[in-house]
Design a protein around this motif. Structure first.
Motif, PDB file in Angstrom:
ATOM      1  N   HIS A  48      32.474  50.178  39.980  1.00  0.00           N
ATOM      2  CA  HIS A  48      32.594  50.599  41.930  1.00  0.00           C
ATOM      3  C   HIS A  48      31.403  50.843  42.445  1.00  0.00           C
ATOM      4  O   HIS A  48      30.885  51.365  42.200  1.00  0.00           O
ATOM      5  CB  HIS A  48      33.392  51.969  41.695  1.00  0.00           C
ATOM      6  N   ARG A  50      30.103  52.344  46.560  1.00  0.00           N
ATOM      7  CA  ARG A  50      30.317  53.228  47.121  1.00  0.00           C
ATOM      8  C   ARG A  50      29.853  52.108  48.340  1.00  0.00           C
ATOM      9  O   ARG A  50      28.737  52.703  47.983  1.00  0.00           O
ATOM     10  CB  ARG A  50      29.815  54.464  47.277  1.00  0.00           C
ATOM     11  N   GLY A  56      33.927  52.881  52.451  1.00  0.00           N
ATOM     12  CA  GLY A  56      34.669  52.845  51.416  1.00  0.00           C
ATOM     13  C   GLY A  56      34.299  52.330  49.965  1.00  0.00           C
ATOM     14  O   GLY A  56      32.692  51.952  49.717  1.00  0.00           O
ATOM     15  N   ARG A  58      34.344  49.986  46.543  1.00  0.00           N
ATOM     16  CA  ARG A  58      35.439  48.637  46.114  1.00  0.00           C
ATOM     17  C   ARG A  58      35.006  48.236  44.722  1.00  0.00           C
ATOM     18  O   ARG A  58      33.999  48.644  44.249  1.00  0.00           O
ATOM     19  CB  ARG A  58      34.206  47.778  47.241  1.00  0.00           C
ATOM     20  N   SER A  59      35.914  47.866  44.041  1.00  0.00           N
ATOM     21  CA  SER A  59      35.802  47.978  42.913  1.00  0.00           C
ATOM     22  C   SER A  59      34.878  46.052  43.085  1.00  0.00           C
ATOM     23  O   SER A  59      35.488  45.529  42.930  1.00  0.00           O
ATOM     24  CB  SER A  59      37.127  47.456  42.176  1.00  0.00           C
ATOM     25  N   ILE A  60      33.910  45.870  42.234  1.00  0.00           N
ATOM     26  CA  ILE A  60      33.246  44.595  41.611  1.00  0.00           C
ATOM     27  C   ILE A  60      33.537  43.926  40.041  1.00  0.00           C
ATOM     28  O   ILE A  60      33.345  43.636  39.621  1.00  0.00           O
ATOM     29  CB  ILE A  60      32.029  44.740  41.248  1.00  0.00           C
ATOM     30  N   ALA A  77      33.910  39.870  44.199  1.00  0.00           N
ATOM     31  CA  ALA A  77      33.981  40.567  44.729  1.00  0.00           C
ATOM     32  C   ALA A  77      32.595  41.545  45.404  1.00  0.00           C
ATOM     33  O   ALA A  77      32.353  42.261  45.753  1.00  0.00           O
ATOM     34  CB  ALA A  77      34.549  41.429  44.200  1.00  0.00           C
ATOM     35  N   GLU A  80      31.597  39.598  48.506  1.00  0.00           N
ATOM     36  CA  GLU A  80      32.540  40.645  49.614  1.00  0.00           C
ATOM     37  C   GLU A  80      32.178  41.720  49.935  1.00  0.00           C
ATOM     38  O   GLU A  80      31.765  41.732  50.868  1.00  0.00           O
ATOM     39  CB  GLU A  80      33.467  40.682  49.100  1.00  0.00           C
ATOM     40  N   VAL A  81      31.369  42.508  48.798  1.00  0.00           N
ATOM     41  CA  VAL A  81      30.775  43.515  49.285  1.00  0.00           C
ATOM     42  C   VAL A  81      29.303  42.788  49.793  1.00  0.00           C
ATOM     43  O   VAL A  81      28.744  44.071  50.883  1.00  0.00           O
ATOM     44  CB  VAL A  81      30.129  44.462  47.725  1.00  0.00           C
ATOM     45  N   GLN A  84      30.035  42.828  53.162  1.00  0.00           N
ATOM     46  CA  GLN A  84      30.120  43.713  54.069  1.00  0.00           C
ATOM     47  C   GLN A  84      29.054  44.897  54.316  1.00  0.00           C
ATOM     48  O   GLN A  84      28.615  45.293  56.109  1.00  0.00           O
ATOM     49  CB  GLN A  84      31.487  44.614  53.633  1.00  0.00           C
TER      50      GLN A  84
END
Length: 164
Positions: A48, A50, A56, A58-60, A77, A80-81, A84
């Protein structure tokens, strides 16, 4: 400025960078990036992140089952992080420190945070990252001598960002 740490103890670099990010935020210093989140694991190797600032957790990871031997990283994932954090970088003010959890296998393969690192450096923001021993050669090739190895200690990280 590109500072990096290497730790041989599993999880030590993650914990140090997360504590350092917390220290900077508590001192009012702007921080953008991602650090490992301390979240109870549901399965081995669950990861995960932060997202900073205040984006927030996020799980990767993806659950592959008890017999799986493959890496549980969910590359989609992670991308995506990275997107962000890239958007958060759009609003970064001068003096912002960029902290990224590691230059791992995805980065060594040309994916992951590579473009994010380059973009932060191009905009003049300092970047802190951990580099595991197994991806050091790829990091050295990527950074082309721009990386400054720091002792994996809070004081060394503080010195790196002092006066920026």
């Amino acid at each position: 400025m590109l500072g990096f740490i290497t730790c041989t103890e599993k999880g030590a670099a993650d914990r140090l960078l997360a504590r350092f990010a917390d220290r900077l935020v508590a001192a009012g210093r702007p921080v953008v990036g991602m650090v490992r989140a301390d979240v109870p694991q549901r399965f081995d190797c669950e990861m995960h992140l932060r997202l900073l600032p205040d984006l927030g957790v996020r799980s990767i990871s993806q659950a592959l089952g008890t017999e799986a031997e493959a890496c549980s990283l969910d590359a989609g994932a992670l991308e995506e992080v990275v997107a962000q954090v890239n958007r958060a970088l759009d609003m970064a003010e001068p003096g912002t420190v960029v902290i990224l959890n590691k230059f791992g296998k995805q980065e060594a393969a040309g994916r992951g945070c590579r473009d994010l690192i380059a973009r932060a450096l191009e905009t003049g923001l300092p970047v802190l990252i951990s580099v595991p021993p197994e991806t050091r050669a790829e990091f050295d090739a990527f950074s082309a001598g721009l990386g400054e190895e720091l002792a994996p200690e809070m004081d060394a990280l503080e010195s790196f960002v002092a006066g920026l």
